[in-house]
Design a protein around this motif. Structure first.
Motif, PDB file in Angstrom:
ATOM      1  N   HIS A   1      -2.680 -21.298 -52.035  1.00 31.87           N
ATOM      2  CA  HIS A   1      -2.766 -20.865 -53.432  1.00 31.87           C
ATOM      3  C   HIS A   1      -2.206 -19.458 -53.608  1.00 31.87           C
ATOM      4  CE1 HIS A   1      -5.006 -19.093 -56.947  1.00 31.87           C
ATOM      5  NE2 HIS A   1      -4.450 -20.153 -57.486  1.00 31.87           N
TER       6      HIS A   1
ATOM      7  N   TYR B   1      -2.245 -22.297 -61.875  1.00 35.71           N
ATOM      8  CA  TYR B   1      -3.573 -22.846 -62.157  1.00 35.71           C
ATOM      9  C   TYR B   1      -4.072 -23.631 -60.946  1.00 35.71           C
ATOM     10  CZ  TYR B   1      -6.978 -26.261 -63.945  1.00 35.71           C
ATOM     11  OH  TYR B   1      -8.079 -27.059 -64.103  1.00 35.71           O
ATOM     12  N   PHE B   2      -5.293 -23.317 -60.524  1.00 33.79           N
ATOM     13  CA  PHE B   2      -5.913 -23.997 -59.389  1.00 33.79           C
ATOM     14  C   PHE B   2      -7.108 -24.798 -59.878  1.00 33.79           C
ATOM     15  CE2 PHE B   2      -7.568 -23.319 -54.738  1.00 33.79           C
ATOM     16  CZ  PHE B   2      -7.477 -24.692 -54.536  1.00 33.79           C
TER      17      PHE B   2
ATOM     18  N   MET C   1      -9.992 -26.412 -58.675  1.00 34.06           N
ATOM     19  CA  MET C   1     -10.755 -26.406 -57.429  1.00 34.06           C
ATOM     20  C   MET C   1     -11.727 -27.566 -57.305  1.00 34.06           C
ATOM     21  SD  MET C   1     -11.592 -22.358 -56.850  1.00 34.06           S
ATOM     22  CE  MET C   1     -12.174 -22.690 -55.181  1.00 34.06           C
TER      23      MET C   1
ATOM     24  N   ILE D   1     -10.483 -17.094 -53.669  1.00 28.34           N
ATOM     25  CA  ILE D   1      -9.328 -17.470 -54.486  1.00 28.34           C
ATOM     26  C   ILE D   1      -9.038 -16.403 -55.539  1.00 28.34           C
ATOM     27  CG2 ILE D   1      -8.518 -19.117 -56.223  1.00 28.34           C
ATOM     28  CD1 ILE D   1      -8.293 -20.096 -53.315  1.00 28.34           C
TER      29      ILE D   1
ATOM     30  N   VAL E   1      -8.382 -20.544 -62.910  1.00 30.24           N
ATOM     31  CA  VAL E   1      -9.051 -21.362 -61.900  1.00 30.24           C
ATOM     32  C   VAL E   1     -10.176 -22.110 -62.604  1.00 30.24           C
ATOM     33  CG1 VAL E   1     -10.472 -21.342 -59.800  1.00 30.24           C
ATOM     34  CG2 VAL E   1      -8.555 -19.743 -60.020  1.00 30.24           C
TER      35      VAL E   1
END
Length: 454
Positions: free
Chosen positions: A232, A247-248, A250, A272, A280
């Motif tokens: 990431h 954009y993560f 999770m 992160i 996120v």
């Protein structure tokens, strides 16, 4: 036909004393249905006589089925901590009591007490989450799938979103990331292969139509062997260089360090956020151990745009969710993880589990065969795929019943265990201490009810 004429009239039938303390409209509706079914049976020559007592019993049984709550308390003896089918994370009783005082009264959900005017509902949670995570801003929606949809719809509608093929996941209920993306209006740009994606794949995929580089955590499966995925941190760097959003998703993000080496399988939200990402999102009711919610954290200017999306009105959470989530995150901020049942169960040592198993064993070994065994279980809830944690279970046998029958008998009493290696187990990783006495009484009742049965 004589038998048809014998069918009681509804008004006369429901006037019986046996129904006097029950809801008349409901009893009337049920009686009409059952008497109509009786009429059809007579016309089809499937019944030769009418027993009014049987009719009364049918009506009362149907009445009880309707008014009794369908959602019931269950003792989770499966060992799966975040059990999706059993309600996922538990809520701490003390936190629930605090929230009860708020939600059973008028409250300042959207009212600024200091300024005396309309306020924002998300302000109640933003301070504690931003302090805990060190993020700029936060937005809460009703689950993480909603978070994904809202983010894509806000920033990538009719634009391309770059995602690795190895991360196009399907979550529970056959909901798939590509389908969610399509519904949001975003256009999927797949890169790499199932097992390998490189940084150059992201770089080469970016065009003037690209709105976002998206990374999706593989929360319910793993790819092993000849593999490669881009971190990431590297995705964030590329996105910043090309002036696009990263954009993560999770999924089941966690905040505190996990035991048993689970941090290798599940990335930490705090870690992160050290990469200074754009956005996120993660779930509130998985490894965070709170209520169902989608938590979006990241850049303040981006969160502000999300709040202006008209879809938020449909995806927003209520006062109960916000209040419970605030209490939960506050416990994490203050280091009181024992107040979060999910984390408390995860961190409980096997020596303590063995103590609890011993209590039940001693209490029931006079009526059934039982043995304490060491076993392994999973966290569940689409988290830490293929990772098991140690646990302790009580293997029970009685009356030469097969494990499947024992499982059914306990499940009928709302105790859900599991079968492993042809044995029925009660796993103490998820049995609460205050439930041990209840499990004992349930087992005793089952054996008593089946006394003399083969």
């Amino acid at each position: 036909m004589v038998l048809l004429k014998s069918i009681p009239k509804v008004d006369k039938f429901i006037s019986k004393d046996v129904f006097k303390d029950m809801s008349t409209p409901l009893i009337s509706a049920i009686s009409k249905k059952i008497l109509q079914e009786l009429r059809e049976l007579i016309l089809n020559n499937e019944i030769k006589e009418i027993n009014e007592n049987d009719l009364i019993d049918k009506v009362i049984n149907e009445y009880q089925k309707i008014i009794e709550p369908s959602l019931q308390k269950v003792i989770n003896a499966t060992g799966v901590i975040v059990h999706t089918n059993l309600g996922r994370s538990l809520i701490n009783e003390e936190a629930f009591s605090k929230v009860k005082d708020i939600v059973t009264s008028y409250n300042n959900l959207e009212y600024d007490l200091e300024k005396g005017k309309r306020g924002e509902r998300y302000s109640h949670i933003s301070k504690v989450i931003c302090q805990t995570l060190g993020c700029e801003d936060v937005l809460i929606v009703n689950n993480n799938a909603s978070a994904v949809f809202l983010i894509l719809n806000t920033f990538a509608k009719k634009k391309k979103v770059v995602v690795s093929r190895g991360e196009l996941v399907e979550i529970g209920g056959s909901f798939r990331v590509p389908d969610v993306m399509s519904s949001s209006g975003a256009k999927l740009k797949e890169i790499g292969t199932t097992n390998k994606t490189h940084l150059r794949d992201y770089e080469n995929a970016i065009s003037e139509k690209t709105a976002m580089l998206m990374k999706v955590h593989k929360s319910n499966y793993s790819i092993e062997g000849f593999t490669n995925e881009v971190s990431h941190e590297d995705i964030v760097k590329v996105a910043q260089e090309r002036n696009i959003i990263d954009y993560f998703d999770m999924g089941s993000g966690h905040i505190i360090d996990l035991p048993y080496g689970l941090d290798q399988a599940e990335p930490s939200v705090r870690k992160i956020l050290q990469c200074n990402p754009s956005l996120v999102s993660f779930s509130g009711d998985k490894l965070l151990g709170s209520v169902q919610a989608g938590i979006i954290v990241g850049k303040k200017e981006l969160i502000s745009k999300l709040k202006k999306n008209q879809l938020l009105r449909m995806l927003r959470v209520d006062k109960i969710t916000l209040a419970l989530l605030e209490e939960n995150v506050k416990s994490i901020l203050l280091g009181n993880i024992e107040q979060i049942p999910t984390l408390n169960m995860l961190f409980t040592k096997t020596s303590k589990l063995k103590e609890n198993a011993t209590i039940l064993k001693k209490a029931i070994e006079d009526i059934c065969q039982c043995k304490i065994i060491e076993t392994k279980t999973v966290i569940g809830g689409g988290t830490t795929p293929n990772k098991k944690i140690p646990s302790v279970a009580l293997c029970i046998k009685f009356k030469n019943y097969k494990p499947n029958k024992i499982e059914r008998l306990l499940r009928a009493k709302n105790v859900v265990g599991r079968i492993e290696n042809e044995n029925f187990l009660l796993d103490f990783r998820t049995i609460q201490e205050n439930e041990i006495k209840l499990v004992e009484s349930i087992i005793r009742k089952i054996i008593e009810e089946n006394e003399g049965n083969e």
